[in-house]
Design an enzyme around this catalytic site. Structure first.
Site, PDB file in Angstrom:
ATOM      1  N   LYS A  70      37.734 -13.064  11.159  1.00 51.21           N
ATOM      2  CA  LYS A  70      37.204 -14.396  10.915  1.00 51.21           C
ATOM      3  C   LYS A  70      38.352 -15.371  10.664  1.00 51.21           C
ATOM      4  O   LYS A  70      39.525 -15.011  10.751  1.00 51.21           O
ATOM      5  CB  LYS A  70      36.226 -14.349   9.751  1.00 51.21           C
ATOM      6  CG  LYS A  70      35.065 -13.366  10.004  1.00 51.21           C
ATOM      7  CD  LYS A  70      33.955 -13.516   9.006  1.00 51.21           C
ATOM      8  CE  LYS A  70      33.129 -14.747   9.305  1.00 51.21           C
ATOM      9  NZ  LYS A  70      31.969 -14.896   8.412  1.00 51.21           N
ATOM     10  N   LYS A  97      25.610 -10.852   4.003  1.00 52.87           N
ATOM     11  CA  LYS A  97      25.182 -11.707   2.888  1.00 52.87           C
ATOM     12  C   LYS A  97      23.914 -11.116   2.267  1.00 52.87           C
ATOM     13  O   LYS A  97      22.815 -11.650   2.377  1.00 52.87           O
ATOM     14  CB  LYS A  97      24.951 -13.134   3.378  1.00 52.87           C
ATOM     15  CG  LYS A  97      26.240 -13.799   3.879  1.00 52.87           C
ATOM     16  CD  LYS A  97      25.985 -15.171   4.450  1.00 52.87           C
ATOM     17  CE  LYS A  97      27.270 -15.797   4.982  1.00 52.87           C
ATOM     18  NZ  LYS A  97      27.057 -17.111   5.607  1.00 52.87           N
ATOM     19  N   GLU A 119      36.148 -14.368  15.586  1.00 57.09           N
ATOM     20  CA  GLU A 119      35.501 -15.667  15.398  1.00 57.09           C
ATOM     21  C   GLU A 119      36.312 -16.778  16.062  1.00 57.09           C
ATOM     22  O   GLU A 119      37.533 -16.800  15.983  1.00 57.09           O
ATOM     23  CB  GLU A 119      35.368 -15.956  13.901  1.00 57.09           C
ATOM     24  CG  GLU A 119      34.735 -17.302  13.598  1.00 57.09           C
ATOM     25  CD  GLU A 119      34.691 -17.577  12.098  1.00 57.09           C
ATOM     26  OE1 GLU A 119      33.767 -17.079  11.443  1.00 57.09           O
ATOM     27  OE2 GLU A 119      35.581 -18.287  11.598  1.00 57.09           O
ATOM     28  N   ASP A 160      31.294 -19.903  16.295  1.00 56.83           N
ATOM     29  CA  ASP A 160      30.909 -20.324  14.948  1.00 56.83           C
ATOM     30  C   ASP A 160      30.804 -21.843  14.799  1.00 56.83           C
ATOM     31  O   ASP A 160      31.759 -22.580  15.070  1.00 56.83           O
ATOM     32  CB  ASP A 160      31.932 -19.778  13.946  1.00 56.83           C
ATOM     33  CG  ASP A 160      31.489 -19.980  12.504  1.00 56.83           C
ATOM     34  OD1 ASP A 160      30.352 -19.602  12.183  1.00 56.83           O
ATOM     35  OD2 ASP A 160      32.276 -20.507  11.706  1.00 56.83           O
ATOM     36  N   ARG A 214       7.834  -0.423 -11.133  1.00 55.89           N
ATOM     37  CA  ARG A 214       8.651  -1.623 -10.996  1.00 55.89           C
ATOM     38  C   ARG A 214       9.670  -1.492  -9.872  1.00 55.89           C
ATOM     39  O   ARG A 214       9.902  -2.450  -9.118  1.00 55.89           O
ATOM     40  CB  ARG A 214       9.344  -1.937 -12.326  1.00 55.89           C
ATOM     41  CG  ARG A 214      10.197  -3.214 -12.332  1.00 55.89           C
ATOM     42  CD  ARG A 214       9.557  -4.395 -11.641  1.00 55.89           C
ATOM     43  NE  ARG A 214       8.219  -4.712 -12.132  1.00 55.89           N
ATOM     44  CZ  ARG A 214       7.375  -5.511 -11.517  1.00 55.89           C
ATOM     45  NH1 ARG A 214       7.702  -6.057 -10.348  1.00 55.89           N
ATOM     46  NH2 ARG A 214       6.185  -5.757 -12.029  1.00 55.89           N
TER      47      ARG A 214
END
Length: 285
Positions: A169, A137, A202, A224, A102
């Site tokens: 950011k 992410k 950013e 961005d 698995r």
């Protein structure tokens, strides 16, 4: 970026935690009906199409579960696969094969999906100077494998975590009192702590890009959520002063146009957070 030794340690942690999570005190299903001395053989069967990834990681898992398991590889990481292909055979203790099954499948299915999506993006960028990047992410606890899959698919890795690169950011800049203050404080922090880390900042507008360019020592500007025309203008403003990266709602339909704006990199969280696992099975022979 983190060192190869650190990366290997992350992989080992993923395996040890995966085994702990899935096997716990024992695989009672196998212990109940498979003799300890039984030997077996299984094949990794592809029931989908795309780019296979996780073959080398599967070998690490098998070795961790039982160093006597033997893997015979027919298709390597990064290869195109189709329905019916057999990637490898694994032979040895039947109980050990079942213990590893698995974790091997879960890992390879996701890694292959990520490699396939990354490869699709990379092909759309062919002929341009732009390279595709991943982001943070990722699935908690599985980041090293997901970033490995991006590289297998033809992409490049962004920073691994919060500790191997500075990325200022919008929230950092706002909490710090503005872009220039954030950059100034960051440089002071790096000097005080004897840290040699690249700085990415950013920008949400052309005015912010102009402000960033007034500061020295910036490695890359993250452009961005800009439209195509503003991205072209931003690239022209930045010139060769630092690297450029586009991000924000860029997909298969728009990625080529952003690349043609002249950016060095395009980063996409979708490489790791929006994929459908490749269908794979481990079948006894």
């Amino acid at each position: 970026m983190i060192s190869e030794a650190q990366f290997q340690k992350e992989l080992e942690l993923i395996i040890s935690n995966g085994i702990r999570e899935d096997i716990g005190p024992g695989d009672y299903s196998s212990l109940a009906c498979i003799p300890f001395e039984a030997k077996g053989k299984a094949k990794l069967l592809v029931k989908d199409e795309g780019i296979i990834a996780g073959v080398e990681f599967a070998k690490m898992i098998f070795k961790s579960v039982d160093e006597n398991l033997v893997v015979e590889t027919f298709i390597n990481d990064g290869s195109k696969v189709k329905y019916g292909d057999v990637v490898f055979h694994v032979s040895g203790s039947s109980q050990s094969i079942l213990k590893a099954e698995r974790l091997v499948l879960n890992s390879m299915q996701r890694m292959s999906a990520i490699a396939t999506k990354t490869n699709n993006f990379a092909q759309l960028l062919e002929g341009t100077k732009t390279k595709i990047l991943d982001t943070r992410k990722t699935t908690p606890g599985f980041r090293a494998c997901e970033k490995w899959a991006v590289k297998i698919g033809g992409g490049e890795n962004h920073r691994f975590a919060l500790y191997d690169m500075i990325m200022l950011k919008d929230n950092h800049n706002d909490f710090a009192g503005g872009i220039s203050k954030a950059i100034e404080k960051t440089k002071a922090f790096l000097t005080e702590n004897n840290l040699d880390l690249k700085i990415i900042v950013e920008a949400r507008s052309l005015d912010e890009i102009k402000e960033i360019l007034q500061n020295e020592g910036i490695f890359r500007i993250l452009i961005d959520n800009f439209n195509f025309e503003d991205t072209k203008t931003a690239v022209a403003l930045i010139g060769d002063k630092c690297q450029t990266e586009s991000s924000g709602n860029i997909n298969e339909k728009t990625i080529r146009q952003y690349a043609e704006c002249g950016v060095d990199y395009i980063s996409s969280g979708a490489l790791t957070h929006s994929v459908y696992n490749m269908d794979l099975s481990l079948k006894a022979l």
